[in-house]
Design an enzyme around this catalytic site. Structure first.
Site, short mmCIF file in Angstrom:
data_model
loop_
_atom_site.label_atom_id
_atom_site.label_comp_id
_atom_site.label_asym_id
_atom_site.label_seq_id
_atom_site.Cartn_x
_atom_site.Cartn_y
_atom_site.Cartn_z
N TYR A 40 -57.10 -42.88 -85.19
CA TYR A 40 -57.64 -43.43 -86.43
C TYR A 40 -57.11 -44.84 -86.69
O TYR A 40 -57.61 -45.56 -87.56
CB TYR A 40 -57.29 -42.56 -87.65
CG TYR A 40 -57.81 -41.13 -87.64
CD1 TYR A 40 -58.74 -40.69 -86.69
CD2 TYR A 40 -57.38 -40.22 -88.59
CE1 TYR A 40 -59.19 -39.38 -86.68
CE2 TYR A 40 -57.83 -38.90 -88.60
CZ TYR A 40 -58.73 -38.49 -87.64
OH TYR A 40 -59.18 -37.19 -87.65
N LYS A 65 -52.33 -36.76 -84.20
CA LYS A 65 -52.98 -36.27 -82.97
C LYS A 65 -52.78 -37.22 -81.79
O LYS A 65 -52.79 -38.44 -81.97
CB LYS A 65 -54.48 -36.08 -83.23
CG LYS A 65 -54.77 -35.32 -84.52
CD LYS A 65 -56.24 -35.06 -84.74
CE LYS A 65 -56.47 -34.53 -86.15
NZ LYS A 65 -56.60 -35.57 -87.18
#
Ligand code: A2P
Length: 314
Positions: A40, A65
């Site tokens: 992100y 992640k």
């Protein structure tokens, strides 16, 4: 893991100032579960907002992640995320996709690092980075890829969660049953089935779940918003939901519990049975050399059973 978290995908990589303001507001309003990802591109801003909130670390649940490009360097990927978030430890570290990208190239499932190689590296992190990592899990895994993982006897840690697209048009009934049997908690991303505005404005945009007539009529019945109906459906069936919102009113509503009657749960469970409605609502589906899929893997490789062009099932 708190049942509602704040998803930090801003519809684009980065989102710096916006994501910082969003996390700051969310924490003030009572959110304690923040979900971000290396991919992100906003871990630094998320971490800064968390630190500035002054909330004791042990009251927070932070997920990030491993990016597809870091399957061959799990330790570096983890340490980079931890340094950016700068929050002492990560509660949940997920393999973002079963897809590995090495030197800019998407690898097929049989090439190393396979999902097993990557998972074994993540398992090792639990030993080598004991004080910096609490649990590990996966994202975008199917019954097929989970079964492949469990077939290897070196796999000794069961993923604590599997984070997948999940809402009444894609209720993942079979995967949910499988995960429950294995003790894997399902986390719902895009629980509102709301793709970014850019995807919605295209001529072949998918239907809006928030505008579904059943969802809207249940919202009227309960004096709630359509989003609350969708989120509480998710919570009541035992999944975790991580809606993203930058709007204070919607943030508050999204974290407020509305108990749904069993008959209304059943009506929501049946929405995907309508013709053409069993489908993904995300814009990440692409036609590739190996057929349609996501991020270079075909639905077959992903094990996304029955999915066809555009993410429609059946
Ligand atoms: P906004 O940030 O302006 O609230 P998802 O998490 O399912 O991907 O959905 C995120 C999208 O849904 C964002 O565009 C967000 O916009 C919007 N959204 C979040 N909460 C609500 C809500 N309660 N009602 C309507 N739209 C919402």
């Amino acid at each position: 893991m708190p049942a509602v978290g704040m998803g930090c995908w801003m519809g684009e990589v980065g989102g710096g100032e916006r994501v910082g303001r969003m996390v700051e507001k969310a924490l003030k309003l009572g959110y304690r579960h923040i979900d971000t990802a290396a991919g992100y591109g906003n871990e630094e801003m998320v971490g800064k907002a968390i630190k500035e909130s002054g909330i004791p670390r042990e009251q927070l649940y932070i997920t990030t992640k491993l990016s597809n490009a870091a399957h061959d360097k799990v330790v570096e990927g983890f340490e980079a995320s931890l340094a950016k978030l700068d929050c002492g430890y990560i509660d949940m570290y997920l393999m973002h996709w079963p897809v590995a990208v090495v030197d800019g190239k998407v690898l097929p499932p049989t090439a190393s690092p396979t999902i097993i190689d990557t998972w074994l590296s993540m398992q090792s992190l639990l030993q080598t980075h004991k004080s910096q990592l609490r649990s590990i899990g996966v994202s975008n895994f199917s019954i097929k890829t989970l079964t492949q993982l469990f077939a290897d006897e070196r796999v000794t840690v069961i993923p604590a969660t599997n984070q997948v697209e999940l809402h009444p048009y894609l209720p993942q009934m079979g995967l949910k049953e499988y995960c429950e049997q294995k003790g894997i908690l399902l986390t719902a991303y895009s629980p509102l089935g709301q793709p970014p505005a850019t995807a919605r404005s295209s001529p072949d945009a998918p239907p809006l779940l928030l505008g579904d007539s059943v969802v809207v009529s249940l919202a009227e019945k309960y004096g709630a918003t359509p989003a609350q109906i969708l989120l509480n459906w998710g919570i009541q069936r035992g999944t975790v939901v991580i809606p993203k919102s930058e709007n204070e009113g919607r943030m508050k509503a999204n974290i407020t519990i509305v108990h749904l009657d069993e008959s209304d749960m059943a009506a929501l469970n049946a929405l995907h049975d309508q013709p053409g409605m069993h489908r993904s609502l995300l814009p990440y589906h692409q036609k590739g050399d190996n057929g349609s899929g996501v991020f270079g893997w075909s639905y077959e490789w992903l094990g996304w059973e029955g999915m066809g062009d555009g993410g429609v099932i059946g």
